[in-house]
Write an enzyme that holds these catalytic residues in place. Structure first.
Site, PDB file in Angstrom:
ATOM      1  N   HIS A 147       0.833  -1.201   0.000  1.00 56.67           N
ATOM      2  CA  HIS A 147       0.000   0.000   0.000  1.00 56.67           C
ATOM      3  C   HIS A 147       0.871   1.255   0.000  1.00 56.67           C
ATOM      4  O   HIS A 147       0.626   2.197  -0.768  1.00 56.67           O
ATOM      5  CB  HIS A 147      -0.912  -0.035   1.243  1.00 56.67           C
ATOM      6  CG  HIS A 147      -1.714   1.201   1.469  1.00 56.67           C
ATOM      7  ND1 HIS A 147      -3.060   1.276   1.198  1.00 56.67           N
ATOM      8  CD2 HIS A 147      -1.357   2.415   1.973  1.00 56.67           C
ATOM      9  CE1 HIS A 147      -3.493   2.488   1.509  1.00 56.67           C
ATOM     10  NE2 HIS A 147      -2.490   3.200   1.988  1.00 56.67           N
ATOM     11  N   GLU A 148       1.897   1.273   0.843  1.00 62.61           N
ATOM     12  CA  GLU A 148       2.771   2.446   0.922  1.00 62.61           C
ATOM     13  C   GLU A 148       3.621   2.598  -0.335  1.00 62.61           C
ATOM     14  O   GLU A 148       3.876   3.724  -0.786  1.00 62.61           O
ATOM     15  CB  GLU A 148       3.658   2.362   2.169  1.00 62.61           C
ATOM     16  CG  GLU A 148       2.906   2.295   3.482  1.00 62.61           C
ATOM     17  CD  GLU A 148       1.898   3.430   3.642  1.00 62.61           C
ATOM     18  OE1 GLU A 148       2.145   4.532   3.111  1.00 62.61           O
ATOM     19  OE2 GLU A 148       0.852   3.209   4.281  1.00 62.61           O
ATOM     20  N   GLU A 208      -6.408   6.666  -1.060  1.00 58.79           N
ATOM     21  CA  GLU A 208      -6.321   5.496  -0.198  1.00 58.79           C
ATOM     22  C   GLU A 208      -6.992   4.287  -0.849  1.00 58.79           C
ATOM     23  O   GLU A 208      -6.480   3.169  -0.786  1.00 58.79           O
ATOM     24  CB  GLU A 208      -6.960   5.793   1.168  1.00 58.79           C
ATOM     25  CG  GLU A 208      -6.181   6.783   2.016  1.00 58.79           C
ATOM     26  CD  GLU A 208      -4.753   6.338   2.242  1.00 58.79           C
ATOM     27  OE1 GLU A 208      -4.527   5.171   2.618  1.00 58.79           O
ATOM     28  OE2 GLU A 208      -3.837   7.159   2.022  1.00 58.79           O
ATOM     29  N   HIS A 231       1.830   4.532  -2.952  1.00 63.96           N
ATOM     30  CA  HIS A 231       1.921   5.984  -2.807  1.00 63.96           C
ATOM     31  C   HIS A 231       3.223   6.513  -3.404  1.00 63.96           C
ATOM     32  O   HIS A 231       3.258   7.609  -3.972  1.00 63.96           O
ATOM     33  CB  HIS A 231       1.830   6.369  -1.334  1.00 63.96           C
ATOM     34  CG  HIS A 231       0.460   6.227  -0.746  1.00 63.96           C
ATOM     35  ND1 HIS A 231      -0.666   6.775  -1.324  1.00 63.96           N
ATOM     36  CD2 HIS A 231       0.024   5.598   0.383  1.00 63.96           C
ATOM     37  CE1 HIS A 231      -1.727   6.505  -0.589  1.00 63.96           C
ATOM     38  NE2 HIS A 231      -1.337   5.786   0.452  1.00 63.96           N
TER      39      HIS A 231
END
Length: 646
Positions: free
Chosen positions: A173-174, A259, A177
């Site tokens: 997930h990070e 998100e 980004h």
């Protein structure tokens, strides 16, 4: 969404957000200027028989005050931008993070580092710095301007309560980004919102000044001035905090959508919705949730995996509800959650078994025997999109690396020695000259480590050099200014002493420096049609690495030129490292939309019969990295031509 469109979308979104916030600032400046000018008139004390508002709106006074208020906002934002200029490490340290030693021995910390390293190598990007927040909450974040200054922060609660599969989902997930350009957007939002907040801080200072100066003076002639000052301070506080609320509403609306995208990307990267899904379920059941205790947690709330702070309403929430996020990644979820639990550390994780899966080959193949055009399209589509195969390849690659080399990559002196050894030429005469350079310039302790690494370096397989450099970059970024200056001098000496530097040696050398310093940021406004010279130089170099005969080189370059719509000339003589630096320095200014065709042309130049040899793949990934196009790791099924890219 592919990598190039995601990057374009992030830049457009940044522009729109900046425009919205500037409109908000303009409105605040007008309101604040009217209030300040009105206070100036009231301070004058000569309001009898005049209209204070009319005097306050006189062009000269109003314009002067408006410039002053705008200067306060701009100065506040600029100061915060300069404070964050160093990248993600500033954010991590502001939140109380501790930089993890790459050679950490704690089982949970070691597992976290392993997961981050695997994801970085799988996605073809630098290994970011990893920070641990000694906070019992379950949370994580990614911060930075560019991949080379990125930092990933993870809380103690996350590494103690999430298993490896869940932690991998959070880290994926990070990484989303990072790969989608969200980090730069997030830090710019922090700076802009801080500039608006300064108006409110100025109002608070005025209130304190009025309260302190007005004691005992209410009956004096100046009492009216203190009343005006008090009113001005209250008005500016209201305006400043109203502006901050407006900015937070814009920030939250965008953050919620990013998100959802990052959750979806985590599923795409790992091909395992259970990992990120169960991590979100664990977070929902955890009594402490994701709330961070740092005093500065609210300023960076849009960076976190979980909300991190309490919000007044759903309109100001930077994250969607956990239930909505879980249903997005686990559509068949029945709504059940684990039993609520309090902070209790999990058992130490077992070390993952080495070499999982079939066909443990140590060679890369970006095409799987596809045709040239199909291969180029597949490579372009894979940029910034690691998947389960990439992660498995990275895990196997790390498991098969000599432990002495992996340990060296995590030690300050040994990491420098490791890089020197990787970049030294294969020709004995060159190595002797390069060793003399190091004897004169390198530190004795680094030379000692280089001697200890000679045996494992001699058996280093093609395709293993780039992962080792990626592992060493976090340690190399921690060098002091004096240490880095010496390190850079040694690298330059190695290149100068090489009798016949090959393109792979040049590309890895540049990658090391780019991974530490980053590429000099410039406007990305150039077009392929304007860069025929740099394109001819770089693509000719790649064609020589990938094609045997001059005829095949010319044919591949002509094919690339047709695809790009640019007339290219084959450069028959091997260029110097300085020439290649010149070419790449211009190509990094390409507009984002023009990078995908360039990458496709690069693939066409190095591929032969639908396959890319390990040395060629390493060269391609290194050059693509410096162009800002991270290529995921793939394994090969065929044999490569030994030394083709050297």
């Amino acid at each position: 969404m592919d990598f190039f469109r995601a990057q374009d979308r992030a830049r457009r979104l940044t522009g729109r957000l900046v425009l919205l916030l500037l409109l908000a600032v303009a409105g605040l400046v007008v309101v604040a200027s009217v209030l300040v000018a009105l206070a100036v008139v009231l301070f004058d004390g000569q309001v009898m028989g005049t209209d204070p508002l009319a005097r306050a709106l006189e062009p000269e006074l109003f314009g002067l005050v408006a410039l002053g208020v705008l200067a306060v906002v701009v100065a506040g934002g600029l100061v915060r931008h300069l404070q964050l200029r160093a990248g993600g490490s500033v954010v991590a340290e502001a939140l109380g993070g501790r930089l993890l030693n790459p050679d950490a021995r704690d089982a949970n910390e070691r597992q976290l580092l392993n997961v981050v390293e695997e994801m970085a190598i799988a996605s073809g990007m630098p290994v970011p710095a990893v920070y641990l927040l000694e906070d019992a909450a379950i949370n994580a974040f990614a911060a930075g301007h560019e991949p080379h200054d990125a930092a990933i922060g993870v809380t103690r609660g996350a590494i103690e309560h999430l298993d490896r599969e869940q932690l991998q989902g959070v880290i994926a997930h990070e990484f989303s980004h990072i790969l989608h350009g969200d980090m730069r957007l997030n830090l710019r939002l922090v700076a802009l919102l801080h500039g608006i907040l300064v108006i409110g801080l100025v109002g608070r200072l005025l209130l304190r000044g009025a309260a302190a100066g007005g004691r005992g003076r209410s009956s004096r002639r100046g009492g009216g001035g203190h009343v005006a000052l008090f009113g001005l301070g209250a008005a500016l506080m209201l305006v400043g905090y109203a502006g901050t609320l407006c900015g937070n509403l814009i920030k939250s609306a965008v953050s919620r959508q990013r998100e959802f995208l990052a959750d979806a990307s985590a599923v795409q990267y790992t091909r395992n919705p259970e990992g990120i899904g169960r991590a979100l379920q664990t977070l929902a059941a955890y009594r402490l949730g994701s709330r961070l205790m740092s005093p500065q947690a609210a300023e960076f709330s849009h960076l976190y995996f979980g909300s991190g702070v309490r919000h007044l309403s759903r309109w100001t929430a930077t994250h969607p509800p956990l239930e909505a996020r879980i249903r997005r990644v686990l559509p068949r979820w029945d709504g059940s959650l684990p039993e609520p639990f309090a902070p209790t550390p999990k058992a130490a994780p077992a070390k993952p078994a080495a070499g999982t899966g079939q066909g443990e080959s140590r060679r890369e193949d970006l095409g799987r025997a596809l045709g040239g055009a199909a291969l180029a399209g597949a490579v372009v589509a894979s940029v910034g999109r690691p998947d389960a195969e990439s992660l498995a390849s990275a895990r196997r690659r790390l498991a098969h690396l000599d432990e002495r080399l992996v340990d060296a990559a995590h030690q300050p002196c040994a990491a420098r020695a490791l890089v020197y050894g990787i970049l030294m030429g294969a020709d004995p005469a060159s190595r002797e000259a390069q060793r003399r350079v190091l004897d004169q310039q390198a530190l004795p302790e680094v030379l000692h480590e280089l001697e200890a690494l000679e045996a494992p370096l001699a058996t280093l397989a093609p395709g293993d050099r780039l992962p080792l450099i990626e592992l060493a970059l976090p340690v190399l970024r921690q060098l002091s200014a004096a240490q880095f200056a010496r390190f850079r001098q040694c690298l330059a000496g190695l290149m100068a002493a090489e009798t016949a530097p090959g393109p792979l040696q040049w590309a890895l050398h540049r990658l090391v420096l780019t991974g530490i310093e980053g590429e000099r940021r410039a406007r990305r406004d150039r077009h392929l049609r304007d860069l025929a010279g740099p394109l001819s130089l770089l693509l000719s170099t790649l064609a020589r690495a990938g094609q045997g005969s001059p005829e095949a080189q010319a044919e591949s370059l002509e094919q690339a030129g047709r695809a790009l719509g640019v007339s290219l000339d084959l450069v028959r003589e091997a260029p110097s490292a300085a020439d290649l630096d010149w070419a790449l320095g211009r190509l990094v200014r390409l507009a984002q939309a023009e990078r995908a065709p360039l990458l496709a042309a690069m693939v066409c130049c190095v591929e032969h019969d639908g396959h890319i040899a390990p040395e060629e793949a390493e060269l391609l990934r290194a050059v693509a990295w410096t162009l800002g196009c991270p290529l995921p790791l793939r394994e090969a099924t065929g044999q490569g031509r030994h030394g083709a890219a050297r």
